[in-house]
Design an enzyme around this catalytic site. Structure first.
Site, PDB file in Angstrom:
ATOM      1  N   ARG A 179       0.827  -1.136  -0.141  1.00 19.23           N
ATOM      2  CA  ARG A 179       0.008  -0.019   0.269  1.00 19.23           C
ATOM      3  C   ARG A 179       1.037   1.158  -0.066  1.00 19.23           C
ATOM      4  O   ARG A 179       1.794   1.535   1.025  1.00 19.23           O
ATOM      5  CB  ARG A 179      -0.900   0.100   1.241  1.00 19.23           C
ATOM      6  CG  ARG A 179      -1.762   1.088   1.433  1.00 19.23           C
ATOM      7  CD  ARG A 179      -2.715   1.117   0.245  1.00 19.23           C
ATOM      8  NE  ARG A 179      -3.996   2.145   0.601  1.00 19.23           N
ATOM      9  CZ  ARG A 179      -4.127   3.403   0.271  1.00 19.23           C
ATOM     10  NH1 ARG A 179      -2.792   3.956   0.071  1.00 19.23           N
ATOM     11  NH2 ARG A 179      -5.032   4.204   0.732  1.00 19.23           N
ATOM     12  N   GLU A 218     -11.472   4.870  -5.685  1.00 13.47           N
ATOM     13  CA  GLU A 218     -11.884   3.294  -5.875  1.00 13.47           C
ATOM     14  C   GLU A 218     -12.100   3.085  -7.254  1.00 13.47           C
ATOM     15  O   GLU A 218     -12.577   3.720  -8.101  1.00 13.47           O
ATOM     16  CB  GLU A 218     -12.760   2.906  -4.965  1.00 13.47           C
ATOM     17  CG  GLU A 218     -12.677   3.299  -3.453  1.00 13.47           C
ATOM     18  CD  GLU A 218     -11.438   2.194  -2.793  1.00 13.47           C
ATOM     19  OE1 GLU A 218     -10.956   1.541  -3.274  1.00 13.47           O
ATOM     20  OE2 GLU A 218     -10.911   2.704  -1.614  1.00 13.47           O
ATOM     21  N   ARG A 262      -0.979  -5.461   4.915  1.00 18.14           N
ATOM     22  CA  ARG A 262      -0.333  -4.845   3.771  1.00 18.14           C
ATOM     23  C   ARG A 262       0.944  -4.207   4.033  1.00 18.14           C
ATOM     24  O   ARG A 262       1.149  -3.426   5.208  1.00 18.14           O
ATOM     25  CB  ARG A 262      -1.308  -3.892   2.981  1.00 18.14           C
ATOM     26  CG  ARG A 262      -2.583  -4.772   2.518  1.00 18.14           C
ATOM     27  CD  ARG A 262      -3.225  -3.683   1.672  1.00 18.14           C
ATOM     28  NE  ARG A 262      -3.890  -2.657   2.537  1.00 18.14           N
ATOM     29  CZ  ARG A 262      -4.656  -1.755   2.474  1.00 18.14           C
ATOM     30  NH1 ARG A 262      -5.325  -1.438   1.151  1.00 18.14           N
ATOM     31  NH2 ARG A 262      -5.017  -0.587   3.386  1.00 18.14           N
TER      32      ARG A 262
END
Length: 286
Positions: free
Chosen positions: A87, A95, A137
């Site tokens: 990330r 998105e 992540r």
């Protein structure tokens, strides 16, 4: 002990915690820290300069790791060849469509931007204070083979909005400058109607807006709570700052009765809305 006295004690303890976190960055990067002491002798440390602040330069060496990218998920997330997810730190891109949500304007463009920069599959990652998020992540500043930081590039071209999450603040000043320049030039998402700044009065619409918003506000009151402080804008909207992040901000009185642009994610509880502020970069002059 009153809430006010409790808050003062918490701040004193948090100053030491914030300093410890900043000193830990010596292991991974060079950074600039500012030390401020107020009239009562309270000391705070921040990555943002304020009046009468003393600059403390911490010299250190940053380290980058070469990785191989298997696939770009969206504008701020990639999958490596070993299936780990990375990330990109300090930014958020709109998105893209999936089975759980509709696409947001600018999401596909941000993904395509990142895919073009990583077409050869080679990327270099650099950590800040936190290496993993709550979803497992990797959190990183990412670079292509030419040495360009992709986090910065997305902000510079108006493909992403800045989201600084302490203690990962190493590039916050540069990120702030890049985003503000992109907004002034109306690049990328900043030319789209969905990302224009709007009056706080839109929260009274039915149905009210949701998600990430960019609002014009004028805080009028400071309200102390047990674990946070509110900058109240009106009867149904406030800016919330957790006690642990207060040392990063100037005196909250400086924000009162002044016009500000604030950006972030709206939350609501019953008939009231609030926006969580974790770093002062979320507030800027209009």
């Amino acid at each position: 002990m009153t809430n006010k006295h409790r808050l003062i004690v918490q701040r004193c303890l948090l100053h030491m915690t914030m300093l410890a976190a900043l000193l830990l960055s010596l292991a991974v990067a060079a950074t600039t820290v500012y030390r401020t002491e107020d009239a009562a002798g309270r000391i705070s440390f921040s990555d943002t300069a304020s009046q009468d602040a003393e600059k403390v330069q911490l010299a250190a060496h940053s380290q980058r790791y070469r990785v191989t990218v298997k696939r770009v998920i969206d504008g701020d997330t990639v999958i490596l060849d070993d299936d780990r997810r990375v990330r990109l730190l300090g930014i958020n891109t709109p998105e893209i469509a999936n089975r759980h949500r509709d696409a947001e304007p600018g999401g596909e463009a941000a993904k395509e931007w990142l895919e073009q920069r990583l077409a050869d599959g080679v990327m270099f990652i650099e950590y800040d204070q936190t290496q993993l998020d709550q979803y497992g992540r990797l959190l990183a500043y990412c670079y292509d083979e030419s040495g360009e930081m992709l986090n910065e590039g997305l902000l510079r071209d108006g493909m992403a909005m800045m989201t600084i999450l302490p203690p990962n603040m190493r590039h916050s000043e540069v990120f702030t400058e890049l985003e503000q320049a992109a907004q002034r030039q109306q690049l990328g998402i900043w030319a789209m109607p969905e990302y224009q700044r709007r009056s706080v009065h839109i929260l009274k619409q039915s149905p009210p807006p949701r998600g990430w918003q960019r609002l014009l506000v004028r805080p009028v009151e400071i309200v102390e709570q047990r674990q946070s402080v509110l900058l109240r804008v009106n009867d149904n909207f406030a800016l919330r700052i957790a006690n642990e992040h207060l040392p990063l901000f100037n005196d909250l009185n400086d924000y009162l009765n002044q016009d500000w642009q604030v950006q972030g994610w709206l939350s609501h509880r019953q008939q009231s809305f609030f926006m969580q502020l974790r770093h002062p970069s979320a507030l800027s002059p209009p």
